[in-house]
Design an enzyme around this catalytic site. Sequence first.
Site, PDB file in Angstrom:
ATOM      1  N   HIS A   1      -3.239 -14.732  36.995  1.00 15.62           N
ATOM      2  CA  HIS A   1      -3.164 -13.288  36.768  1.00 15.62           C
ATOM      3  C   HIS A   1      -4.060 -12.894  35.617  1.00 15.62           C
ATOM      4  O   HIS A   1      -4.179 -13.618  34.626  1.00 15.62           O
ATOM      5  CB  HIS A   1      -1.724 -12.822  36.503  1.00 15.62           C
ATOM      6  CG  HIS A   1      -0.974 -13.628  35.497  1.00 15.62           C
ATOM      7  ND1 HIS A   1      -0.462 -14.876  35.756  1.00 15.62           N
ATOM      8  CD2 HIS A   1      -0.652 -13.358  34.203  1.00 15.62           C
ATOM      9  CE1 HIS A   1       0.147 -15.343  34.688  1.00 15.62           C
ATOM     10  NE2 HIS A   1       0.038 -14.445  33.713  1.00 15.62           N
TER      11      HIS A   1
ATOM     12  N   HIS B   1      -4.571 -10.072  32.774  1.00 15.12           N
ATOM     13  CA  HIS B   1      -3.921  -8.971  32.057  1.00 15.12           C
ATOM     14  C   HIS B   1      -4.994  -7.941  31.715  1.00 15.12           C
ATOM     15  O   HIS B   1      -6.021  -8.302  31.122  1.00 15.12           O
ATOM     16  CB  HIS B   1      -3.323  -9.452  30.730  1.00 15.12           C
ATOM     17  CG  HIS B   1      -2.240 -10.485  30.839  1.00 15.12           C
ATOM     18  ND1 HIS B   1      -0.914 -10.194  30.611  1.00 15.12           N
ATOM     19  CD2 HIS B   1      -2.279 -11.815  31.104  1.00 15.12           C
ATOM     20  CE1 HIS B   1      -0.177 -11.300  30.730  1.00 15.12           C
ATOM     21  NE2 HIS B   1      -0.994 -12.297  31.028  1.00 15.12           N
TER      22      HIS B   1
ATOM     23  N   ASN C   1      -4.262 -16.344  30.643  1.00 18.53           N
ATOM     24  CA  ASN C   1      -3.740 -17.542  30.006  1.00 18.53           C
ATOM     25  C   ASN C   1      -3.677 -18.667  31.040  1.00 18.53           C
ATOM     26  O   ASN C   1      -3.377 -18.415  32.208  1.00 18.53           O
ATOM     27  CB  ASN C   1      -2.337 -17.274  29.455  1.00 18.53           C
ATOM     28  CG  ASN C   1      -2.326 -16.125  28.448  1.00 18.53           C
ATOM     29  OD1 ASN C   1      -3.198 -16.055  27.597  1.00 18.53           O
ATOM     30  ND2 ASN C   1      -1.367 -15.223  28.568  1.00 18.53           N
TER      31      ASN C   1
ATOM     32  N   GLU D   1       2.911 -18.385  31.274  1.00 17.16           N
ATOM     33  CA  GLU D   1       4.325 -18.428  31.663  1.00 17.16           C
ATOM     34  C   GLU D   1       4.502 -18.518  33.171  1.00 17.16           C
ATOM     35  O   GLU D   1       5.387 -19.213  33.658  1.00 17.16           O
ATOM     36  CB  GLU D   1       5.046 -17.175  31.144  1.00 17.16           C
ATOM     37  CG  GLU D   1       5.234 -17.169  29.639  1.00 17.16           C
ATOM     38  CD  GLU D   1       5.691 -15.812  29.118  1.00 17.16           C
ATOM     39  OE1 GLU D   1       6.214 -15.007  29.911  1.00 17.16           O
ATOM     40  OE2 GLU D   1       5.502 -15.573  27.919  1.00 17.16           O
TER      41      GLU D   1
ATOM     42  N   ILE E   1       6.105  -6.065  33.324  1.00 11.95           N
ATOM     43  CA  ILE E   1       7.494  -5.627  33.107  1.00 11.95           C
ATOM     44  C   ILE E   1       7.810  -5.497  31.610  1.00 11.95           C
ATOM     45  O   ILE E   1       8.729  -4.773  31.228  1.00 11.95           O
ATOM     46  CB  ILE E   1       8.473  -6.611  33.795  1.00 11.95           C
ATOM     47  CG1 ILE E   1       9.804  -5.939  34.104  1.00 11.95           C
ATOM     48  CG2 ILE E   1       8.679  -7.872  32.968  1.00 11.95           C
ATOM     49  CD1 ILE E   1      10.671  -6.714  35.074  1.00 11.95           C
TER      50      ILE E   1
END
Length: 123
Positions: free
Chosen positions: A107, A109, A94, A102, A34
């Site tokens: 996930h 990237h 991460n 976060e 997003i």
Amino acid sequence: MTYDSNNLFAKILRGEIPNKTVAESEHALAFHDINPSAPVHVLVIPKGPYVCFDHFAAEASDAEIADFHRLAAQVCKLTGVAPDEGDGYRAITNAGENGVQEVPHYHLHILGGRNMGRMIARG
Ligand code: AMP
């Protein structure tokens, strides 16, 4: 590892929050970030409840792990960043506090469409 089923990506998987889907498979979903950090910034997530990379790598089934990576490869092709046809990309994940994760749902990237610079900033 305790998984929080109220995290943002769990809500995306349940359809409670919309996403811009790039590709989907039996065990994984890929969608546009997003707040993109590059012209191409896609997140690939497993559909199962895994907190981070090492949790997924240790606990997911072989089928989930294979399917996840096949979908990530498909994303590289679909977005035109795969090095055989495009200009390459960076795939990063991460984990935890020092990794500055976060969203506590694993996930990957996939970033590209520009030169991504050195891998990490020093200091
Ligand atoms: P991380 O810091 O590795 O946990 O990455 C979380 C990523 O999720 C960030 O790059 C955010 O921009 C992205 N993000 C947050 N909310 C959404 C959302 N609703 N849809 C897509 N990406 C999101």
